[in-house]
Design a protein around this motif. Structure first.
Motif, PDB file in Angstrom:
ATOM      1  N   ILE A   1     -42.088  -8.105   8.517  1.00 37.59           N
ATOM      2  CA  ILE A   1     -43.196  -8.000   7.674  1.00 37.59           C
ATOM      3  C   ILE A   1     -43.557  -9.332   6.910  1.00 37.59           C
ATOM      4  N   ASN A   2     -42.539 -10.003   6.393  1.00 32.40           N
ATOM      5  CA  ASN A   2     -42.754 -11.309   5.931  1.00 32.40           C
ATOM      6  C   ASN A   2     -43.392 -12.301   7.110  1.00 32.40           C
ATOM      7  N   GLU A   3     -42.975 -12.243   8.185  1.00 34.43           N
ATOM      8  CA  GLU A   3     -43.209 -13.237   9.202  1.00 34.43           C
ATOM      9  C   GLU A   3     -44.758 -12.872   9.291  1.00 34.43           C
ATOM     10  N   LEU A   4     -44.999 -11.485   9.424  1.00 38.89           N
ATOM     11  CA  LEU A   4     -46.440 -11.225   9.701  1.00 38.89           C
ATOM     12  C   LEU A   4     -47.289 -11.552   8.606  1.00 38.89           C
ATOM     13  N   GLN A   5     -46.952 -11.702   7.269  1.00 39.50           N
ATOM     14  CA  GLN A   5     -47.669 -11.967   6.216  1.00 39.50           C
ATOM     15  C   GLN A   5     -47.947 -13.382   6.146  1.00 39.50           C
ATOM     16  N   ASN A   6     -46.762 -14.144   6.467  1.00 42.56           N
ATOM     17  CA  ASN A   6     -47.085 -15.543   6.582  1.00 42.56           C
ATOM     18  C   ASN A   6     -47.919 -16.078   7.868  1.00 42.56           C
ATOM     19  N   SER A   7     -48.065 -15.204   9.055  1.00 43.47           N
ATOM     20  CA  SER A   7     -48.910 -15.530  10.004  1.00 43.47           C
ATOM     21  C   SER A   7     -50.347 -15.192   9.244  1.00 43.47           C
ATOM     22  N   ILE A   8     -50.804 -14.279   8.550  1.00 40.91           N
ATOM     23  CA  ILE A   8     -51.972 -14.013   8.262  1.00 40.91           C
ATOM     24  C   ILE A   8     -52.234 -14.932   7.029  1.00 40.91           C
ATOM     25  N   GLU A   9     -51.332 -15.680   6.270  1.00 36.89           N
ATOM     26  CA  GLU A   9     -51.880 -16.485   5.362  1.00 36.89           C
ATOM     27  C   GLU A   9     -52.121 -17.892   6.207  1.00 36.89           C
ATOM     28  N   GLN A  10     -51.502 -18.161   7.048  1.00 36.05           N
ATOM     29  CA  GLN A  10     -51.788 -19.255   7.936  1.00 36.05           C
ATOM     30  C   GLN A  10     -53.170 -19.144   8.778  1.00 36.05           C
ATOM     31  N   MET A  11     -53.697 -17.905   9.256  1.00 34.65           N
ATOM     32  CA  MET A  11     -54.845 -17.731   9.786  1.00 34.65           C
ATOM     33  C   MET A  11     -55.680 -18.057   8.661  1.00 34.65           C
ATOM     34  N   GLY A  12     -55.629 -17.595   7.389  1.00 33.92           N
ATOM     35  CA  GLY A  12     -56.515 -17.542   6.298  1.00 33.92           C
ATOM     36  C   GLY A  12     -56.866 -19.170   5.878  1.00 33.92           C
ATOM     37  N   LYS A  13     -55.941 -19.793   6.208  1.00 32.16           N
ATOM     38  CA  LYS A  13     -56.189 -21.187   5.992  1.00 32.16           C
ATOM     39  C   LYS A  13     -56.690 -21.991   7.080  1.00 32.16           C
TER      40      LYS A  13
ATOM     41  N   LEU B   1     -49.279  -6.615  16.688  1.00 32.57           N
ATOM     42  CA  LEU B   1     -50.217  -6.660  15.787  1.00 32.57           C
ATOM     43  C   LEU B   1     -50.714  -7.960  15.338  1.00 32.57           C
ATOM     44  N   ASP B   2     -49.987  -8.921  15.174  1.00 33.29           N
ATOM     45  CA  ASP B   2     -50.374 -10.290  14.941  1.00 33.29           C
ATOM     46  C   ASP B   2     -51.345 -10.829  15.999  1.00 33.29           C
ATOM     47  N   ASP B   3     -51.040 -10.605  17.120  1.00 35.68           N
ATOM     48  CA  ASP B   3     -51.990 -10.965  18.243  1.00 35.68           C
ATOM     49  C   ASP B   3     -53.423 -10.598  18.218  1.00 35.68           C
ATOM     50  N   ALA B   4     -53.167  -9.178  17.819  1.00 33.76           N
ATOM     51  CA  ALA B   4     -54.579  -8.267  17.854  1.00 33.76           C
ATOM     52  C   ALA B   4     -55.245  -8.689  16.501  1.00 33.76           C
ATOM     53  N   TYR B   5     -54.570  -9.141  15.448  1.00 33.48           N
ATOM     54  CA  TYR B   5     -55.325  -9.417  14.221  1.00 33.48           C
ATOM     55  C   TYR B   5     -55.789 -10.969  14.531  1.00 33.48           C
ATOM     56  N   ARG B   6     -55.014 -11.825  15.253  1.00 30.22           N
ATOM     57  CA  ARG B   6     -55.393 -13.153  15.525  1.00 30.22           C
ATOM     58  C   ARG B   6     -56.750 -12.805  16.483  1.00 30.22           C
ATOM     59  N   HIS B   7     -56.874 -12.152  17.362  1.00 30.69           N
ATOM     60  CA  HIS B   7     -57.910 -11.937  18.372  1.00 30.69           C
ATOM     61  C   HIS B   7     -58.971 -11.283  17.502  1.00 30.69           C
ATOM     62  N   MET B   8     -58.704 -10.496  16.418  1.00 30.98           N
ATOM     63  CA  MET B   8     -59.971  -9.904  16.049  1.00 30.98           C
ATOM     64  C   MET B   8     -60.611 -11.002  14.945  1.00 30.98           C
ATOM     65  N   VAL B   9     -59.928 -11.957  14.387  1.00 30.48           N
ATOM     66  CA  VAL B   9     -60.352 -13.088  13.564  1.00 30.48           C
ATOM     67  C   VAL B   9     -61.244 -14.213  14.434  1.00 30.48           C
ATOM     68  N   MET B  10     -60.582 -14.404  15.718  1.00 33.93           N
ATOM     69  CA  MET B  10     -61.502 -15.392  16.648  1.00 33.93           C
ATOM     70  C   MET B  10     -62.627 -14.643  17.033  1.00 33.93           C
ATOM     71  N   GLN B  11     -62.569 -13.407  17.145  1.00 33.30           N
ATOM     72  CA  GLN B  11     -63.650 -12.567  17.507  1.00 33.30           C
ATOM     73  C   GLN B  11     -64.994 -12.526  16.681  1.00 33.30           C
TER      74      GLN B  11
END
Length: 574
Positions: free
Chosen positions: A310-322, A340-350
């Protein structure tokens, strides 16, 4: 303020669920053991009891029927008075076949009125025991008084050579209403034991209605030389269907055999199940305590393991936010978190792409509408309309009124910034008003024809889609030609809506046509035919790369522009 950390929630949840599962397993095992003792044993004993009683009752009925038929057989009556060995042999064969055909075989004795044995399969010594027995004398005495009745008694004759019996049936052989002989069948103890032992029962007891013991597995196992006690056999009944035999408890089933006067008892021991229930309870209690103790460190370990992902996923989301879309989770993270991380990244890019598309779409629509306003408010255009209108008022007031209404509709539709998607009917009405006013401007130089089937008019298209195409025909098609005719048609083909704007103007040469087509496919704004490019891009942005404008043209033969999009009556596109 009370802590609301996910770590504490995981710990509490795991402990709660672990205790729930342990408690549930504990209760289920105890219920299973209890059901095994109370219900399974009872059902098991009942099923076997029913099957066994059915076989025994059937055998007794068959023997009774056989006695009735054989006692009336002419062959038996002939054999009673005959000394012919052939007649006696035939009679022996008849009795042998009947006795051996039964599931429970028997020994048989046929005597005449004088007590002489005519036929028997007993050994000589056993025949003497039979003739000297109290059973023989009692039954023959009863048969003389009631010759039509079948009599049955427990067999207490200790035959040798494995011919011991358990239950003897007899009937008088009657000739002219008077007993002429006596026929007996004694059911073999060994054969009865073999049949009963096929059923997994701890003991089977058969008594008569006076509680005289006829058969018992336990007695036969413990005392084969003197298997039947004298006197009565009585059960030590406990609570419910439980009896106590030799200090042990048994579940018992009891039933009367309708074909005889016998009572059948089947017993299944409950001692093993009681011990299983007792030791099972303490075993499960011990296991439950150990599991509770072990669950505490396991909870801590699982919590840390889950929080790592979960911490890794939180760090990934913070990095995408930046804006860092290249950040990747560690390799040891679970596949579900990686997905979940790939899906969120794909959603952000979309989302970013969609924002870009919508921004461009809005800009294209704004440019198209401004361009239409600029065109419609062009002083020359308005001047021509007003000048024509002045003459028409003097010549034809009704036609002048139609022109004013068309001009007002044209202005209203151009400056209306409402819905992006409109019905084809609405856009065609706008085109009709536009061409009507242009007709006043160009007079005989312009002819137009609109042929759209009624069933197509409710399909949805982007607002102001066709006007730039029609304007392009007017502006570029009238170069180097005195007049032009414009035809607007539509059709639905393979679930696609195709709108065609065709003119007979000057046309486009091959080099310019190739440049125009390449310009439409370019991502950069095409300056020369901005109207066509905007319409093409709007369709592409709304419906995808498979749709848009296609252009066909020959120099001197006119130009055809076909707009292709999904045939849809719902406003599903942004």
């Amino acid at each position: 303020m009370k802590s609301n950390q996910y770590k504490d929630y995981i710990k509490k949840s795991f402990i709660k669920y672990a205790l729930s599962i342990i408690s549930l397993l504990f209760v289920l095992v105890l219920l299973f053991l209890l059901i095994n003792v109370q219900w399974l044993i009872s059902g098991f004993n009942k099923r076997n009891h029913i099957q066994l009683s059915g076989i025994l009752d059937q055998q007794f009925l068959l023997y009774q029927q056989g006695l009735t038929q054989l006692s009336q057989s002419p062959d038996l009556l002939t054999a009673l008075d005959s000394t012919d060995s052939a007649v006696i042999t035939a009679n022996n064969r008849l009795l042998y076949e009947f006795a051996n055909a039964q599931t429970i075989r028997s020994s048989f004795v046929l005597l005449n009125q004088n007590g002489r044995i005519v036929s028997s399969n007993l050994f000589a010594g056993n025949q003497e025991i039979f003739l000297d027995s109290d059973i023989f004398h009692r039954m023959t005495s009863q048969m003389q008084e009631q010759p039509e009745k079948i009599f049955a008694l427990p067999s207490r004759l200790n035959y040798a050579h494995g011919q011991a019996g358990d239950f003897i049936l007899g009937k008088a052989v009657v000739k002219e209403g008077v007993p002429a002989g006596y026929l007996f069948f004694d059911l073999l103890d060994s054969n009865l034991y073999e049949i009963i032992r096929r059923y997994p029962l701890d003991d089977v007891i058969i008594t008569d209605r006076y509680d005289n013991l006829i058969f018992s597995i336990s007695r036969q196992q413990t005392d084969p030389m003197d298997k039947y006690p004298s006197g009565k056999y009585r059960m030590d009944w406990q609570e419910g269907n439980v009896v106590k035999v030799n200090g042990k408890h048994y579940h018992i089933q009891k039933s009367s055999l309708p074909g005889s006067s016998l009572i059948l008892y089947s017993l299944v021991s409950t001692e093993y199940q009681k011990n299983l229930l007792f030791y099972g309870f303490f075993f499960m209690l011990t296991v439950a305590i150990l599991l509770v103790i072990i669950s505490l460190p396991v909870t801590e370990h699982i919590t840390q393991k889950n929080l790592l992902a979960i911490n890794e996923l939180q760090n990934s989301i913070e990095q995408m936010g930046k804006g860092n879309m290249n950040y990747r989770l560690r390799s040891q993270v679970f596949d579900e978190f990686q997905k979940l991380d790939d899906a969120y990244r794909h959603m952000v890019m979309q989302r970013e792409e969609l924002l870009t598309y919508n921004s461009e779409l809005s800009e294209r629509k704004r440019i198209m509408e401004i361009k239409q306003l600029e065109e419609q408010f062009n002083p020359h255009f308005i001047f021509n309309v007003m000048e024509t209108l002045r003459y028409e008022i003097m010549i034809d007031a009704a036609k002048a009124s139609d022109m004013v209404q068309s001009f007002a509709s044209l202005m209203r539709y151009s400056i209306h910034y409402g819905s992006t998607i409109v019905s084809l009917r609405t856009d065609i009405e706008y085109i009709n008003d536009y061409l009507l006013l242009q007709k006043m401007r160009y007079n005989r130089r312009l002819n137009y024809h609109i042929d759209i089937p009624e069933e197509l008019l409710e399909y949805r298209i982007p607002k102001l889609l066709l006007q730039p195409v029609v304007e392009n025909s007017l502006v570029h098609g009238m170069k180097n030609t005195h007049s032009i005719s414009i035809a607007i048609t539509g059709r639905v083909h393979e679930e696609l809506l195709e709108l065609c704007v065709e003119d007979d103007g000057s046309g486009i040469d091959g080099e310019r046509l190739a440049s125009l087509r390449a310009g439409l496919e370019s991502e950069d704004e095409y300056k020369e035919h901005i109207g066509l490019y905007n319409s093409h891009r709007v369709v592409r942005l709304l419906y995808g790369p498979g749709y848009g404008l296609s252009i066909e043209s020959q120099p001197g033969s006119g130009t055809r522009v076909i707009v292709t999009m999904p045939a849809d009556m719902e406003e599903d596109y942004v």
